[in-house]
Design a protein around this motif. Structure first.
Motif, PDB file in Angstrom:
ATOM      1  N   GLN A  25      35.602 -78.642 -21.494  1.00  0.00           N
ATOM      2  CA  GLN A  25      34.150 -78.608 -21.391  1.00  0.00           C
ATOM      3  C   GLN A  25      33.673 -79.367 -20.164  1.00  0.00           C
ATOM      4  N   PHE A  70      23.657 -72.483 -21.527  1.00  0.00           N
ATOM      5  CA  PHE A  70      25.009 -72.656 -21.008  1.00  0.00           C
ATOM      6  C   PHE A  70      25.867 -73.451 -21.981  1.00  0.00           C
ATOM      7  N   TYR A 116      32.850 -67.191 -16.566  1.00  0.00           N
ATOM      8  CA  TYR A 116      31.667 -67.469 -17.382  1.00  0.00           C
ATOM      9  C   TYR A 116      30.718 -68.397 -16.639  1.00  0.00           C
ATOM     10  N   VAL A 117      31.259 -69.471 -16.090  1.00  0.00           N
ATOM     11  CA  VAL A 117      30.424 -70.436 -15.374  1.00  0.00           C
ATOM     12  C   VAL A 117      29.768 -69.780 -14.160  1.00  0.00           C
ATOM     13  N   ARG A 138      29.698 -75.902 -12.964  1.00  0.00           N
ATOM     14  CA  ARG A 138      28.299 -75.463 -12.975  1.00  0.00           C
ATOM     15  C   ARG A 138      27.430 -76.397 -12.136  1.00  0.00           C
ATOM     16  N   PHE A 143      32.984 -70.638 -26.382  1.00  0.00           N
ATOM     17  CA  PHE A 143      34.235 -70.445 -25.650  1.00  0.00           C
ATOM     18  C   PHE A 143      35.281 -71.453 -26.119  1.00  0.00           C
ATOM     19  N   HIS A 164      26.992 -67.294 -15.239  1.00  0.00           N
ATOM     20  CA  HIS A 164      25.805 -67.984 -15.747  1.00  0.00           C
ATOM     21  C   HIS A 164      25.039 -68.628 -14.607  1.00  0.00           C
ATOM     22  N   LEU A 194      29.281 -72.205 -23.823  1.00  0.00           N
ATOM     23  CA  LEU A 194      30.503 -72.971 -23.602  1.00  0.00           C
ATOM     24  C   LEU A 194      31.095 -73.446 -24.926  1.00  0.00           C
ATOM     25  N   GLN A 195      30.231 -73.825 -25.862  1.00  0.00           N
ATOM     26  CA  GLN A 195      30.711 -74.235 -27.184  1.00  0.00           C
ATOM     27  C   GLN A 195      31.435 -73.085 -27.881  1.00  0.00           C
ATOM     28  N   ALA A 200      34.187 -77.295 -17.006  1.00  0.00           N
ATOM     29  CA  ALA A 200      33.189 -76.233 -16.881  1.00  0.00           C
ATOM     30  C   ALA A 200      31.845 -76.802 -16.440  1.00  0.00           C
ATOM     31  N   GLU A 201      31.479 -77.935 -16.989  1.00  0.00           N
ATOM     32  CA  GLU A 201      30.208 -78.563 -16.606  1.00  0.00           C
ATOM     33  C   GLU A 201      30.243 -79.037 -15.157  1.00  0.00           C
ATOM     34  N   LEU A 204      37.164 -68.797 -18.052  1.00  0.00           N
ATOM     35  CA  LEU A 204      36.207 -69.898 -18.095  1.00  0.00           C
ATOM     36  C   LEU A 204      35.402 -69.958 -16.804  1.00  0.00           C
TER      37      LEU A 204
END
Length: 232
Positions: free
Chosen positions: A76, A188, A137-138, A83, A195, A141, A192-193, A79-80, A134
């Motif tokens: 997580q 987002f 997705y980021v 982004r 995923f 978004h 992500l949760q 990914a953050e 992953l």
């Protein structure tokens, strides 16, 4: 003016923030640097190679050490990080999504993510698939987030739907109102949760942690970060 590759990349980022990707050309960037456009070609043979370098600069923090937390939290966090890096610069997501070749920072960030997933029990091949899924997705978004910022304030999806004369269900109306009216960060985090929850569902514990004694080990215990293991 003496130019270096890093100088050109930093100038390109400043140009992006002020003018946007669609306005960036080698000639205009040269003018911003107060040099002839041709001077840039000694460092970058074309705009595509320049944008590759810019994209790699955008994601330079992806490979920073991770805290010693369970692997889902590390995924997580990665990914953050991505982004945040994409949104830090105007059209940053479009630049990174359109690169032709991965740079050093891109590779380091991908490798770190794959290491985290392998420690969680994913085989290397599947860890690579997960990593790209992953990141896609980021990227997707973030592209949508930055595209919405360019829309006129009076742009309304209901007016567009009416002009198309498309009948939609009440559920669709509620869903789209939520999409357009909810904070993008909240949306987002929710995606992500989902995923990460899916990853936890299919994850198998590493062989060294697999339960062979009937004690019920789940395989989701806190894991060492890649940095900690490398320091052994």
């Amino acid at each position: 003016m003496s130019l270096h590759q890093s100088t050109v990349v930093e100038a390109a980022l400043r140009f992006l923030d002020s003018e946007g990707l669609d306005q960036l050309t080698m000639r205009r960037l040269g003018a911003a640097l107060n040099v002839h456009g041709g001077a840039l070609y000694r460092h970058f043979p074309n705009k595509e190679t320049l944008l590759d370098a810019v994209a790699d600069k955008i994601v330079e923090d992806m490979g920073a050490p991770l805290p010693e937390v369970p692997w889902p939290d590390q995924v997580q966090l990665l990914a953050e990080r991505l982004r945040a890096a994409l949104l830090r610069h105007r059209d940053g997501a479009r630049v990174v999504a359109g690169t032709f070749a991965p740079g050093a920072n891109t590779i380091i960030g991908s490798d770190l993510t794959i290491q985290v997933l392998c420690r969680a029990g994913f085989p290397p091949a599947q860890a690579g698939w997960v990593t790209f899924s992953l990141f896609y997705y980021v990227l997707g978004h973030a592209i949508e987030e930055q595209a919405q910022l360019r829309l006129p304030t009076d742009d309304d999806w209901r007016d567009r739907t009416e002009r198309l004369d498309v009948q939609v269900s009440p559920q669709y109306e509620v869903a789209l109102d939520s999409l357009s009216g909810t904070d993008p960060g909240e949306r987002f985090a929710y995606g992500l949760q989902i995923f990460v929850t899916g990853l936890r569902h299919i994850q198998k514990p590493p062989a060294a942690e697999a339960d062979t004694s009937g004690t019920g080990t789940s395989g989701t215990e806190p894991l060492e970060s890649p940095r900690q293991e490398q320091g052994r």
